[in-house]
Design an enzyme around this catalytic site. Structure first.
Site, PDB file in Angstrom:
ATOM      1  CB  CYS A 131       0.335  -1.078  -3.577  1.00 43.12           C
ATOM      2  SG  CYS A 131       0.300  -1.414  -1.804  1.00 43.12           S
ATOM      3  CG  HIS A 132       4.615  -3.163  -1.549  1.00 42.55           C
ATOM      4  ND1 HIS A 132       3.440  -3.193  -0.851  1.00 42.55           N
ATOM      5  CD2 HIS A 132       5.589  -2.883  -0.640  1.00 42.55           C
ATOM      6  CE1 HIS A 132       3.685  -2.954   0.438  1.00 42.55           C
ATOM      7  NE2 HIS A 132       4.977  -2.757   0.586  1.00 42.55           N
ATOM      8  CD  GLU A 162       5.654  -1.638   3.899  1.00 42.59           C
ATOM      9  OE1 GLU A 162       5.156  -2.591   4.522  1.00 42.59           O
ATOM     10  OE2 GLU A 162       6.054  -1.728   2.720  1.00 42.59           O
TER      11      GLU A 162
END
Length: 224
Positions: A131-132, A162
Site C-alpha cells: 500500500c503506502h 487516493e
C-alpha cells in the site's frame, strides 16, 4: 528461525492534518498472521521506538485483524517498538513495510532504516512493502550509488485509490507519482483488487487487499 524486521511509522496523523493515522492495522496484522502461521519470527521497530500509532482496528468482518489485535504478544510489540538505533540488521532475513499514511511523513525520507534495508538486500535478503509502505523504498540507495528502485518493477497505492479514499488533497505527496519517477516500472490494476509484484527479492503490494498475498510471497521467498 527466520526473522522479519517490520519498521512502522511514529507519525500519528495524515500529513499535516489532525486526522488520526499511523500504520493501517490490517496491512500489519494480515502479514504478521501469515508469518506466524509459517513459524517465522518478527520484530516491530520505528525511528524513535515506543508505542506505534495504529488505525483501522475497528474494521468489521476482518477476523484476522481482530484476532491479531487481541493477541497480547502482538500488542506488546506494537506498544514497545524497537528504536532504529538498537536494530542489528544482521539478525533479520527480510524487511517488511506495512502501509498507512503516517510513513509518508517519516519513513519516506528516513536514512537510518534505508541504510539498514540496503545492507540486508545486498547480502541476499528480501524487502517487501504494501500500500503506502513502498514510500519507505524511496530513500534506499545501494552501495553502488544507485537507487534500489532504479531497475525494479513495483506497485503501491494508486492515484485512483487516493481519490476514492478521499485523501488525494491531504497526502504529503502522491506516492504513485514519486515511485513512477524513481522506479524502472510502476504497475497497477483497477482500484482495490489484490495485486502483488515480485521483482527479484523486492515484493510490493498495491493496497490493503494485497496484504495477505504479500505475506505469502515473503514466506515463499524465505522458504527457498
Amino acid at each position: 528461525m527466520k526473522k522479519v524486521l517490520i519498521p512502522v511509522t511514529n507519525h500519528a496523523t495524515l500529513g499535516e492534518t489532525e486526522q488520526e493515522n499511523g500504520t493501517f492495522s490490517p496491512e500489519l496484522t494480515h502479514v504478521v498472521h501469515v508469518l506466524k502461521e509459517a513459524g517465522i519470527d518478527y520484530e516491530i521497530a520505528s525511528i524513535k521506538g515506543g508505542k506505534a500509532p495504529i488505525y483501522g482496528q475497528d474494521i468489521e468482518g476482518d477476523d484476522v485483524n481482530s484476532n491479531m489485535l487481541s493477541d497480547k504478544d502482538f500488542q506488546n510489540r506494537v506498544n514497545n517498538t524497537t528504536p532504529v538505533s538498537q536494530v542489528n540488521i544482521a539478525d533479520y532475513d527480510a524487511v517488511f513495510y506495512p502501509g498507512g499514511f503516517g510513513l509518508l511523513s517519516d519513513l519516506a525520507t528516513n536514512q537510518d532504516f534505508a541504510k539498514l534495508a540496503a545492507q540486508l538486500y545486498e547480502r541476499g535478503g528480501i524487502i517487501a512493502a504494501v500500500c503506502h509502505g513502498p514510500a519507505a523504498l524511496l530513500p534506499i540507495d545501494l552501495s553502488n550509488g544507485e537507487s534500489l528502485l532504479a531497475d525494479k518493477s513495483i506497485t503501491s497505492f494508486t492515484r485512483e485509490e487516493e481519490i476514492d479514499y478521499g485523501t488525494i488533497d491531504d497526502v504529503p505527496f502522491l506516492l504513485e507519482e514519486a515511485l513512477t519517477r524513481k522506479a524502472a516500472r510502476f504497475n497497477k490494476i483497477q482500484p482495490w483488487g489484490s495485486f502483488v509484484v515480485e521483482d527479484d527479492r523486492l515484493i510490493t503490494g498495491q493496497n490493503p487487499a494485497s496484504a495477505h498475498a504479500v505475506g505469502k510471497a515473503i514466506v515463499d521467498h524465505l522458504a527457498v
